[in-house]
Write a protein that holds these residues in place. Structure first.
Motif, PDB file in Angstrom:
ATOM      1  N   ASN A  93      -2.154  15.838 -19.014  1.00 45.32           N
ATOM      2  CA  ASN A  93      -3.160  15.628 -18.475  1.00 45.32           C
ATOM      3  C   ASN A  93      -3.665  14.327 -18.424  1.00 45.32           C
ATOM      4  O   ASN A  93      -4.002  13.400 -17.718  1.00 45.32           O
ATOM      5  CB  ASN A  93      -4.560  16.589 -18.517  1.00 45.32           C
ATOM      6  N   ALA A  94      -3.951  13.822 -20.162  1.00 41.13           N
ATOM      7  CA  ALA A  94      -4.245  12.473 -20.527  1.00 41.13           C
ATOM      8  C   ALA A  94      -3.383  11.356 -19.712  1.00 41.13           C
ATOM      9  O   ALA A  94      -3.932  10.454 -19.399  1.00 41.13           O
ATOM     10  CB  ALA A  94      -4.491  12.538 -21.965  1.00 41.13           C
ATOM     11  N   ARG A  95      -1.953  11.357 -20.020  1.00 43.99           N
ATOM     12  CA  ARG A  95      -1.057  10.596 -19.537  1.00 43.99           C
ATOM     13  C   ARG A  95      -1.174  10.473 -17.843  1.00 43.99           C
ATOM     14  O   ARG A  95      -1.297   9.293 -17.181  1.00 43.99           O
ATOM     15  CB  ARG A  95       0.226  11.065 -19.916  1.00 43.99           C
ATOM     16  N   LYS A  96      -1.146  11.647 -17.139  1.00 42.55           N
ATOM     17  CA  LYS A  96      -1.375  11.624 -15.881  1.00 42.55           C
ATOM     18  C   LYS A  96      -2.647  10.653 -15.466  1.00 42.55           C
ATOM     19  O   LYS A  96      -2.659   9.958 -14.333  1.00 42.55           O
ATOM     20  CB  LYS A  96      -1.372  13.146 -15.163  1.00 42.55           C
ATOM     21  N   VAL A  97      -3.639  11.295 -16.128  1.00 45.11           N
ATOM     22  CA  VAL A  97      -5.021  10.494 -15.529  1.00 45.11           C
ATOM     23  C   VAL A  97      -4.932   8.970 -15.796  1.00 45.11           C
ATOM     24  O   VAL A  97      -5.370   8.108 -15.124  1.00 45.11           O
ATOM     25  CB  VAL A  97      -6.438  10.939 -16.316  1.00 45.11           C
ATOM     26  N   ASN A  98      -4.265   8.545 -16.990  1.00 35.81           N
ATOM     27  CA  ASN A  98      -4.115   7.323 -17.334  1.00 35.81           C
ATOM     28  C   ASN A  98      -3.194   6.425 -16.252  1.00 35.81           C
ATOM     29  O   ASN A  98      -3.624   5.302 -15.835  1.00 35.81           O
ATOM     30  CB  ASN A  98      -3.793   7.058 -18.782  1.00 35.81           C
ATOM     31  N   ALA A  99      -2.330   7.047 -16.108  1.00 34.44           N
ATOM     32  CA  ALA A  99      -1.167   6.425 -14.861  1.00 34.44           C
ATOM     33  C   ALA A  99      -1.832   6.289 -13.698  1.00 34.44           C
ATOM     34  O   ALA A  99      -1.778   5.274 -12.949  1.00 34.44           O
ATOM     35  CB  ALA A  99       0.012   7.312 -14.843  1.00 34.44           C
ATOM     36  N   LEU A 100      -2.700   7.489 -13.093  1.00 35.00           N
ATOM     37  CA  LEU A 100      -3.457   7.234 -11.932  1.00 35.00           C
ATOM     38  C   LEU A 100      -4.461   6.473 -11.963  1.00 35.00           C
ATOM     39  O   LEU A 100      -4.754   5.596 -10.811  1.00 35.00           O
ATOM     40  CB  LEU A 100      -3.853   8.595 -11.515  1.00 35.00           C
ATOM     41  N   ARG A 106       0.909  -1.198  -0.036  1.00 33.62           N
ATOM     42  CA  ARG A 106      -0.070   0.024  -0.093  1.00 33.62           C
ATOM     43  C   ARG A 106       0.742   1.326   0.057  1.00 33.62           C
ATOM     44  O   ARG A 106       0.584   2.216  -0.676  1.00 33.62           O
ATOM     45  CB  ARG A 106      -0.889  -0.072   1.136  1.00 33.62           C
ATOM     46  N   ARG A 107       1.838   1.125   0.820  1.00 33.03           N
ATOM     47  CA  ARG A 107       2.952   2.291   0.784  1.00 33.03           C
ATOM     48  C   ARG A 107       3.416   2.726  -0.341  1.00 33.03           C
ATOM     49  O   ARG A 107       3.519   3.715  -0.914  1.00 33.03           O
ATOM     50  CB  ARG A 107       3.813   2.013   1.973  1.00 33.03           C
ATOM     51  N   ILE A 108       3.812   1.577  -1.142  1.00 31.74           N
ATOM     52  CA  ILE A 108       4.638   1.760  -2.289  1.00 31.74           C
ATOM     53  C   ILE A 108       3.584   2.266  -3.459  1.00 31.74           C
ATOM     54  O   ILE A 108       3.945   3.218  -4.196  1.00 31.74           O
ATOM     55  CB  ILE A 108       4.994   0.150  -2.994  1.00 31.74           C
ATOM     56  N   LEU A 109       2.403   1.715  -3.450  1.00 31.63           N
ATOM     57  CA  LEU A 109       1.365   2.209  -4.435  1.00 31.63           C
ATOM     58  C   LEU A 109       1.098   3.754  -4.022  1.00 31.63           C
ATOM     59  O   LEU A 109       0.924   4.635  -5.097  1.00 31.63           O
ATOM     60  CB  LEU A 109       0.186   1.393  -4.387  1.00 31.63           C
ATOM     61  N   THR A 110       0.860   4.035  -2.683  1.00 32.28           N
ATOM     62  CA  THR A 110       1.028   5.525  -2.352  1.00 32.28           C
ATOM     63  C   THR A 110       2.054   6.410  -2.872  1.00 32.28           C
ATOM     64  O   THR A 110       1.700   7.662  -3.574  1.00 32.28           O
ATOM     65  CB  THR A 110       0.665   5.904  -0.857  1.00 32.28           C
ATOM     66  N   GLU A 111       3.282   5.692  -2.811  1.00 26.45           N
ATOM     67  CA  GLU A 111       4.609   6.646  -3.552  1.00 26.45           C
ATOM     68  C   GLU A 111       4.301   6.927  -4.935  1.00 26.45           C
ATOM     69  O   GLU A 111       4.552   7.813  -5.377  1.00 26.45           O
ATOM     70  CB  GLU A 111       5.400   5.771  -2.899  1.00 26.45           C
ATOM     71  N   MET A 112       3.825   5.606  -5.610  1.00 25.67           N
ATOM     72  CA  MET A 112       3.671   5.743  -7.105  1.00 25.67           C
ATOM     73  C   MET A 112       2.788   6.891  -7.148  1.00 25.67           C
ATOM     74  O   MET A 112       2.821   7.591  -8.057  1.00 25.67           O
ATOM     75  CB  MET A 112       3.418   4.478  -7.676  1.00 25.67           C
ATOM     76  N   ARG A 113       1.630   6.827  -6.594  1.00 21.60           N
ATOM     77  CA  ARG A 113       0.798   7.910  -7.020  1.00 21.60           C
ATOM     78  C   ARG A 113       1.117   9.301  -6.688  1.00 21.60           C
ATOM     79  O   ARG A 113       1.093  10.122  -7.614  1.00 21.60           O
ATOM     80  CB  ARG A 113      -0.381   7.717  -5.842  1.00 21.60           C
ATOM     81  N   ALA A 114       1.854   9.620  -5.503  1.00 18.89           N
ATOM     82  CA  ALA A 114       2.626  10.839  -5.486  1.00 18.89           C
ATOM     83  C   ALA A 114       3.348  11.167  -6.588  1.00 18.89           C
ATOM     84  O   ALA A 114       3.674  12.406  -7.042  1.00 18.89           O
ATOM     85  CB  ALA A 114       3.211  10.784  -3.992  1.00 18.89           C
ATOM     86  N   ILE A 115       4.329  10.275  -7.167  1.00 19.59           N
ATOM     87  CA  ILE A 115       5.172  10.720  -8.047  1.00 19.59           C
ATOM     88  C   ILE A 115       4.567  10.964  -9.446  1.00 19.59           C
ATOM     89  O   ILE A 115       4.859  12.012  -9.890  1.00 19.59           O
ATOM     90  CB  ILE A 115       6.272   9.342  -8.227  1.00 19.59           C
ATOM     91  N   ILE A 116       3.508  10.431  -9.697  1.00 17.01           N
ATOM     92  CA  ILE A 116       2.748  10.455 -10.893  1.00 17.01           C
ATOM     93  C   ILE A 116       2.155  11.777 -10.776  1.00 17.01           C
ATOM     94  O   ILE A 116       2.110  12.736 -11.871  1.00 17.01           O
ATOM     95  CB  ILE A 116       1.557   9.262 -11.036  1.00 17.01           C
ATOM     96  N   GLU A 117       1.234  12.295  -9.598  1.00 16.48           N
ATOM     97  CA  GLU A 117       0.959  13.607  -9.295  1.00 16.48           C
ATOM     98  C   GLU A 117       1.843  14.757  -9.471  1.00 16.48           C
ATOM     99  O   GLU A 117       1.507  15.874 -10.064  1.00 16.48           O
ATOM    100  CB  GLU A 117       0.038  13.571  -8.078  1.00 16.48           C
ATOM    101  N   ALA A 118       3.100  14.481  -8.984  1.00 17.03           N
ATOM    102  CA  ALA A 118       4.019  15.607  -9.153  1.00 17.03           C
ATOM    103  C   ALA A 118       4.747  15.583 -10.318  1.00 17.03           C
ATOM    104  O   ALA A 118       5.428  16.558 -10.793  1.00 17.03           O
ATOM    105  CB  ALA A 118       5.152  15.151  -8.064  1.00 17.03           C
ATOM    106  N   ALA A 119       4.492  14.462 -11.300  1.00  8.78           N
ATOM    107  CA  ALA A 119       5.566  14.312 -12.628  1.00  8.78           C
ATOM    108  C   ALA A 119       4.943  15.350 -13.592  1.00  8.78           C
ATOM    109  O   ALA A 119       3.542  15.772 -13.629  1.00  8.78           O
ATOM    110  CB  ALA A 119       5.369  13.029 -13.127  1.00  8.78           C
ATOM    111  N   ARG A 120       5.586  15.800 -14.607  1.00 10.41           N
ATOM    112  CA  ARG A 120       5.214  16.782 -15.712  1.00 10.41           C
ATOM    113  C   ARG A 120       4.734  15.741 -16.582  1.00 10.41           C
ATOM    114  O   ARG A 120       5.725  15.444 -17.626  1.00 10.41           O
ATOM    115  CB  ARG A 120       6.419  17.567 -15.881  1.00 10.41           C
TER     116      ARG A 120
END
Length: 186
Positions: free
Chosen positions: A127-134, A110-124
């Motif tokens: 919008n489409a790629r960010k939504v897909n990744a999330l 769960r912690r790893i997935l939360t970190e992945m989510r934070a990385i994606i949200e902060a990444a440049r």
């Protein structure tokens, strides 16, 4: 046959293709037809996932084929077949079995997935790629919480090309895989 010997059969087939000058990616049905492996798609996908994790095979999504995947041997895989030293690091039999994770392992995932989510949200990202990744992360989070998580599907989601290019995700994915493999071997 064991999963490791089946992986070697797949790798040797992909080697023959490239050695003969065929640089196209191939599908699971093509692999099945040319290797004689009559196993399920799920099993063959698990085998190729392991080969990809070992750096011996590369995959890409085949969107025109309803999300199917295409496969090709890497330079490392080609060299491994040439030298006869095929280093298959993970036995797919573990991925296809059922096993339980401890509460500590689940909290780490769960912690790893939360970190992945934070990385994606902060990444440049667009919008489409960010939504897909999330969406991929959210799907993985939901599957992890099921009574009998589908680990091959979770891994397939997390190894999506959509996530592959996001800086910082790969190291977290390796940690994720190590936790699942540890649970599978216990």
């Amino acid at each position: 046959m064991s999963a490791i010997s089946d992986q070697k059969v797949i790798l040797e087939y992909l080697h023959r293709r490239l050695a003969a000058g065929d640089t196209r990616y191939c599908t699971i049905p093509t692999i099945r037809k040319n290797t004689g492996l009559e196993s399920s798609n799920q099993y063959l996908l698990a085998l190729t996932d392991d080969l990809e994790s070992a750096g011996l095979v590369i995959t890409r999504q085949a969107y025109q084929m309803s999300g199917g995947r295409l496969f090709q041997i890497t330079a490392a895989g080609f060299d491994a077949v040439e030298t006869g030293d095929i280093p298959v690091r993970v036995d797919s039999a573990a991925w296809t079995g059922r096993f339980d994770l401890s509460e500590h392992q689940k909290s780490e995932i769960r912690r790893i997935l939360t970190e992945m989510r934070a990385i994606i949200e902060a990444a440049r990202l667009s919008n489409a790629r960010k939504v897909n990744a999330l969406a991929l992360i959210e799907s993985a989070e939901k599957l992890v919480e099921t009574p009998d998580p589908l680990w091959p599907e979770i891994m397939r989601l997390l190894r999506s090309p959509t996530l592959a290019g996001v800086t910082g995700i790969a190291s977290l994915l390796i940690t994720f895989v190590q936790i699942v493999i540890a649970a599978a071997s216990s």
